[in-house]
Enzyme design. Structure first.
Site: not given
Ligand code: NI
Length: 169
Positions: A46, A51, A92-93, A134-135, A138
């Site tokens: 995701g 991000q 997470c990226l 999670h997304e 963000h």
């Protein structure tokens, strides 16, 4: 299409609250295409626009094994969270190399528009449910490590900053 640079925790821009998308135009389509390419290239499940330093309510997700079932969520809202919650390992990226446990609802219902502005209803459980939560965090300026204890968070910050310094030198 283009690969977009991903902001790395603790970059304060990750704490920006995203604004709703107002125009479903070519600019949005190209952002979504770039985000998908960036997510697949980084082998993530995701990616939120936050991000890649675009502060609009845009999320791309693909939790399929085959990596060919993209889910595009524009202006997403969670409409229901299951009372049942479970702690699971997340990464997470924007927090490379760090995995830790976060408690989340095991199932969610959400609504979001697609890239054309069509409303879609989503019911998710398991990994997809976790990923949606999670997304969407963000988009509210929240990174998963901010659920951890201040001690753990400081250790993570130190580790990442140290890794960045050794990359730069
Ligand atoms: Ni993330």
């Amino acid at each position: 299409m283009a690969l977009l640079p991903i902001l790395c925790y603790p970059d304060p821009r990750l704490n920006t609250v995203a604004k709703p998308v107002a125009q479903f135009d070519a600019g949005l389509r190209s952002l979504v295409d770039d985000m998908l390419q960036t997510m697949y290239e980084a082998e993530g499940v995701g990616l939120a626009a936050t991000q890649v330093n675009v502060h609009q309510r845009v999320v791309v997700i693909d939790t399929s094994e085959t990596r060919n079932q993209p889910l595009v969520l524009i202006n997403p809202q969670i409409t229901w969270l299951s009372p049942e919650r479970l702690k699971g390992e997340e990464g997470c990226l924007s927090v490379p190399g760090i995995y830790d446990g976060v408690e989340r609802a095991v199932a969610v219902k959400a609504q979001a528009m697609d890239v054309k502005g069509q409303m879609q209803q989503i019911e998710a459980q398991g990994m997809l449910a976790v990923c949606i939560q999670h997304e969407l965090d963000h988009l509210m300026g929240k990174v998963f490590v901010e659920y951890l204890s201040p001690l753990k968070r400081n250790r993570i910050k130190t580790k990442i900053l140290k890794a960045q310094r050794s990359e730069d030198s």
